[in-house]
Design a protein around this motif. Structure first.
Motif, PDB file in Angstrom:
ATOM      1  N   SER A   1       0.917  -1.047  -0.075  1.00 50.03           N
ATOM      2  CA  SER A   1       0.094  -0.225  -0.121  1.00 50.03           C
ATOM      3  C   SER A   1       0.787   1.262  -0.041  1.00 50.03           C
ATOM      4  O   SER A   1       2.230   1.049   0.274  1.00 50.03           O
ATOM      5  CB  SER A   1      -0.908  -0.049   1.137  1.00 50.03           C
TER       6      SER A   1
ATOM      7  N   HIS B   1      -1.760   8.538   8.592  1.00 44.97           N
ATOM      8  CA  HIS B   1      -2.266   8.563   7.399  1.00 44.97           C
ATOM      9  C   HIS B   1      -1.487   7.200   6.654  1.00 44.97           C
ATOM     10  O   HIS B   1      -2.437   6.619   5.955  1.00 44.97           O
ATOM     11  CB  HIS B   1      -1.854   9.446   6.310  1.00 44.97           C
TER      12      HIS B   1
ATOM     13  N   ASN C   1      -4.120   4.050   5.114  1.00 42.04           N
ATOM     14  CA  ASN C   1      -3.972   3.729   3.760  1.00 42.04           C
ATOM     15  C   ASN C   1      -3.844   2.069   3.728  1.00 42.04           C
ATOM     16  O   ASN C   1      -4.455   1.303   2.951  1.00 42.04           O
ATOM     17  CB  ASN C   1      -2.894   4.305   3.000  1.00 42.04           C
TER      18      ASN C   1
ATOM     19  N   ASN D   1      -7.144   0.360   4.587  1.00 45.66           N
ATOM     20  CA  ASN D   1      -7.934   0.418   3.398  1.00 45.66           C
ATOM     21  C   ASN D   1      -7.646  -0.685   2.487  1.00 45.66           C
ATOM     22  O   ASN D   1      -8.536  -1.298   1.803  1.00 45.66           O
ATOM     23  CB  ASN D   1      -8.133   1.889   2.808  1.00 45.66           C
TER      24      ASN D   1
END
Ligand code: C5P
Length: 239
Positions: free
Chosen positions: A82, A90, A94, A97
């Motif tokens: 990722s 952050h 990510n 996700n």
């Protein structure tokens, strides 16, 4: 059955490795510095990916990272990539996700700093076993041993802080994927740049559990930490 008692949840890991490590003063980000013949990240990744309870790993690298693809990684189970963001929080979001495309909201995720290459398998196991039935999750930590002082900006002591109940927060930090993703999104939407996962989960109203780990799980931050990490790795191999 309440979701937190589900026996079918899997365990995943997210390894944020997208920092620049400016305090090392090196040309290469600290996760790519050499330590006992391998990069710091290779040590960390192999210890996490080799753990028998970990189903898969997301490594979060910086956009434009030129180093990861050059690593000589053995065939590891389920290693996904990722891209990182401006701050650690952050990058972790990510990674979560990316993980959400493969994992269920009820699955557990262990977030572990790439810069902590001395993590022991027994501490990962201890964390998982201690939190298996916990509604929120928790983190490895170390009770504070030294007397704690608070100072003003000039360095003058303004208070001695009661150390009873004070811990140093380490990683891995283990939470349900859905709980952690929602908590990080909420923190970021309020402009709070949390410095660990637990801080976001605490702000969401949960009480993460502290699980005592080992003091050799250091975070490589300054050049002298590499020397110490090398000693710890040698000592662990001899144990
Ligand atoms: O800088 P610090 O030591 O707090 O970083 C902890 C971990 O978070 C490191 O493994 C680093 O690579 C990672 N990180 C990241 N994205 C950032 C900043 C740090 O993945 N923007």
């Amino acid at each position: 059955m309440p979701s937190h008692l589900s026996t079918h949840s899997r365990y995943w890991a997210v390894i944020p490795a997208a920092g620049v490590g400016s305090r090392m003063g090196a040309a290469v980000p600290k996760q790519y510095l050499m330590l006992s013949g391998k990069t710091v990240l290779e040590h960390t990744l192999s210890r996490i990916a080799r753990h028998p309870l970990i189903h898969g790993v997301v490594v979060v690298i910086a956009p434009g990272d030129e180093f990861f693809q050059r690593l000589n990684l053995p065939r590891q189970k389920n290693v996904l990539l990722s891209l990182g963001g401006a701050e650690r929080c952050h990058s972790v979001l990510n990674g979560l996700n990316t993980l959400a495309e493969h994992a269920a909201d009820d699955d557990w995720v262990l977030v572990h700093d790439a810069a902590r290459p001395c993590i022991r398998a027994e501490d990962i196991t201890r964390l998982i076993e201690a939190l298996r039935d916990h509604p929120a999750g928790g983190l490895l930590g170390l009770p504070v041993a030294d007397t704690m002082k608070r100072s003003d900006r000039e360095g003058n002591v303004i208070a001695t802080v009661e150390r009873e109940g004070l811990w140093r927060a380490l990683t891995p930090q283990m939470f349900r994927l859905g709980v952690l993703r929602d908590a990080l999104e909420a923190a970021l939407s309020q402009g709070v740049l949390v410095t660990d996962e637990a801080q976001a989960v605490e702000a969401a109203g949960h009480a993460p559990r502290m699980v005592e780990g080992h003091g050799d799980n250091i975070k490589i931050t300054r050049p002298q930490d590499l020397v110490l990490a090398q000693l710890y790795l040698q000592q662990q191999e001899c144990a």
